[in-house]
Design a protein around this motif. Structure first.
Motif, mmCIF file in Angstrom:
data_model
loop_
_atom_site.group_PDB
_atom_site.id
_atom_site.type_symbol
_atom_site.label_atom_id
_atom_site.label_comp_id
_atom_site.label_asym_id
_atom_site.label_seq_id
_atom_site.Cartn_x
_atom_site.Cartn_y
_atom_site.Cartn_z
ATOM 1 N N TYR A 11 0.903 -1.134 -0.092
ATOM 2 C CA TYR A 11 -0.038 -0.074 -0.107
ATOM 3 C C TYR A 11 0.827 1.158 0.046
ATOM 4 N N TYR A 12 0.314 2.221 -0.888
ATOM 5 C CA TYR A 12 1.232 3.372 -1.277
ATOM 6 C C TYR A 12 0.347 4.513 -0.747
ATOM 7 N N CYS A 13 0.907 5.799 -0.241
ATOM 8 C CA CYS A 13 0.177 7.033 -0.147
ATOM 9 C C CYS A 13 0.834 8.073 -0.962
ATOM 10 N N ALA A 14 0.148 8.855 -1.457
ATOM 11 C CA ALA A 14 0.627 9.755 -2.551
ATOM 12 C C ALA A 14 -0.140 11.080 -2.521
ATOM 13 N N ALA A 15 0.437 12.196 -2.735
ATOM 14 C CA ALA A 15 -0.174 13.460 -2.586
ATOM 15 C C ALA A 15 -0.013 14.378 -3.791
ATOM 16 N N ARG A 16 -0.968 15.240 -3.963
ATOM 17 C CA ARG A 16 -0.864 16.285 -5.229
ATOM 18 C C ARG A 16 -1.476 17.396 -4.695
ATOM 19 N N SER A 17 -1.080 18.590 -5.192
ATOM 20 C CA SER A 17 -1.709 19.810 -5.120
ATOM 21 C C SER A 17 -3.013 19.817 -5.880
ATOM 22 N N GLY A 18 -4.016 20.410 -5.216
ATOM 23 C CA GLY A 18 -5.494 20.603 -6.129
ATOM 24 C C GLY A 18 -6.244 19.495 -5.554
ATOM 25 N N SER A 19 -7.195 19.199 -6.509
ATOM 26 C CA SER A 19 -8.371 18.322 -5.836
ATOM 27 C C SER A 19 -7.612 16.471 -5.988
ATOM 28 N N GLY A 20 -8.487 15.877 -5.437
ATOM 29 C CA GLY A 20 -8.261 14.537 -5.412
ATOM 30 C C GLY A 20 -8.332 13.895 -6.927
ATOM 31 N N SER A 21 -7.506 12.674 -7.220
ATOM 32 C CA SER A 21 -7.567 12.233 -8.604
ATOM 33 C C SER A 21 -7.516 10.827 -8.522
ATOM 34 N N THR A 22 -8.375 9.966 -9.228
ATOM 35 C CA THR A 22 -8.196 8.440 -9.331
ATOM 36 C C THR A 22 -7.025 7.955 -10.344
ATOM 37 N N TRP A 23 -6.308 9.049 -10.809
ATOM 38 C CA TRP A 23 -5.187 8.660 -11.846
ATOM 39 C C TRP A 23 -3.895 8.613 -11.111
ATOM 40 N N SER A 24 -3.202 7.731 -10.886
ATOM 41 C CA SER A 24 -1.968 7.888 -10.257
ATOM 42 C C SER A 24 -0.901 8.683 -10.764
ATOM 43 N N PRO A 25 -0.527 8.855 -12.330
ATOM 44 C CA PRO A 25 0.158 10.056 -12.581
ATOM 45 C C PRO A 25 -0.013 11.341 -12.164
ATOM 46 N N ASP A 26 -1.302 11.554 -11.859
ATOM 47 C CA ASP A 26 -1.487 12.923 -11.267
ATOM 48 C C ASP A 26 -0.913 13.100 -10.119
ATOM 49 N N TYR A 27 -0.336 12.339 -9.373
ATOM 50 C CA TYR A 27 -0.003 12.322 -7.846
ATOM 51 C C TYR A 27 1.775 12.747 -8.198
ATOM 52 N N SER A 28 2.116 13.542 -7.728
ATOM 53 C CA SER A 28 3.577 14.190 -7.550
ATOM 54 C C SER A 28 4.544 13.619 -6.577
ATOM 55 N N TYR A 29 4.024 13.215 -5.259
ATOM 56 C CA TYR A 29 4.710 12.697 -4.187
ATOM 57 C C TYR A 29 4.197 11.641 -3.801
ATOM 58 N N TRP A 30 5.291 10.537 -3.586
ATOM 59 C CA TRP A 30 4.760 9.242 -3.039
ATOM 60 C C TRP A 30 5.681 8.846 -2.001
ATOM 61 N N GLY A 31 5.079 7.960 -0.990
ATOM 62 C CA GLY A 31 5.699 7.432 0.055
ATOM 63 C C GLY A 31 6.076 6.119 -0.408
ATOM 64 N N GLN A 32 6.887 5.408 0.378
ATOM 65 C CA GLN A 32 7.356 4.053 0.198
ATOM 66 C C GLN A 32 6.234 3.183 0.835
ATOM 67 N N GLY A 33 5.916 1.929 0.038
ATOM 68 C CA GLY A 33 5.138 1.181 0.482
ATOM 69 C C GLY A 33 5.028 0.408 1.906
ATOM 70 N N THR A 34 3.832 0.046 2.334
ATOM 71 C CA THR A 34 3.957 -0.735 3.507
ATOM 72 C C THR A 34 3.030 -1.972 3.191
ATOM 73 N N LEU A 35 3.691 -3.147 3.555
ATOM 74 C CA LEU A 35 2.867 -4.405 2.783
ATOM 75 C C LEU A 35 1.667 -4.711 4.258
ATOM 76 N N VAL A 36 0.839 -5.166 3.396
ATOM 77 C CA VAL A 36 -0.591 -5.512 4.037
ATOM 78 C C VAL A 36 -0.514 -7.174 3.491
ATOM 79 N N THR A 37 -0.747 -8.121 4.414
ATOM 80 C CA THR A 37 -0.908 -9.525 3.999
ATOM 81 C C THR A 37 -2.037 -10.019 5.034
ATOM 82 N N VAL A 38 -3.034 -10.549 4.136
ATOM 83 C CA VAL A 38 -4.175 -11.055 4.737
ATOM 84 C C VAL A 38 -4.417 -12.498 4.723
ATOM 85 N N SER A 39 -4.236 -13.284 5.618
ATOM 86 C CA SER A 39 -4.271 -14.777 5.480
ATOM 87 C C SER A 39 -5.669 -15.202 5.686
ATOM 88 N N SER A 40 -6.053 -16.323 5.031
ATOM 89 C CA SER A 40 -7.302 -16.859 5.057
ATOM 90 C C SER A 40 -7.631 -17.810 5.885
#
Length: 122
Positions: free
Chosen positions: A93-122
């Protein structure tokens, strides 16, 4: 803006996790933030977005009703509360930030954090 994501881990199906994205640098309160995820062998996909004030949010259909995105601008932090987790939620899972309004398109985001892994076992 520098972003630091945390809170991932290994949980069982049905459990909950809360991810945090802490920002430093420029005025974070003016940025929209998105959470994205990427499972092995799959493309990155949008999970949720939140506008600068927290008054407008968007969720992917796959997480709607289970996940909640929120923010505390006083703490420069955006959260992703994940409930009723399913094995198919397993991803980096990654968080990302952009100036302006929210966007569903990842290239719109200028700033990205490193990921954090989520593992869900059944």
């Amino acid at each position: 803006v520098q972003l630091q994501a945390s809170g991932g881990g290994l949980v069982q199906a049905g459990d909950s996790l809360r991810l945090s994205c802490v920002a430093s640098g420029r005025t974070f309160s003016s940025y929209a933030v998105g959470w994205f995820r990427q499972a092995p062998g799959q493309e990155r996909e949008l999970v949720a977005t939140i506008n600068w004030s927290g008054g407008r949010t968007y969720y992917a259909d796959s997480v709607k009703g289970r996940f909640t995105i929120s923010r505390d601008n006083a703490k420069n932090t955006v959260y992703l509360q994940m409930n009723s987790l399913k094995p198919e939620d397993t991803a980096e899972y990654y968080c990302a930030a952009r100036s302006g309004s929210g966007s569903t398109w990842s290239p719109d985001y200028s700033y990205w954090g490193q990921g954090t892994l989520v593992t869900v076992s059944s």
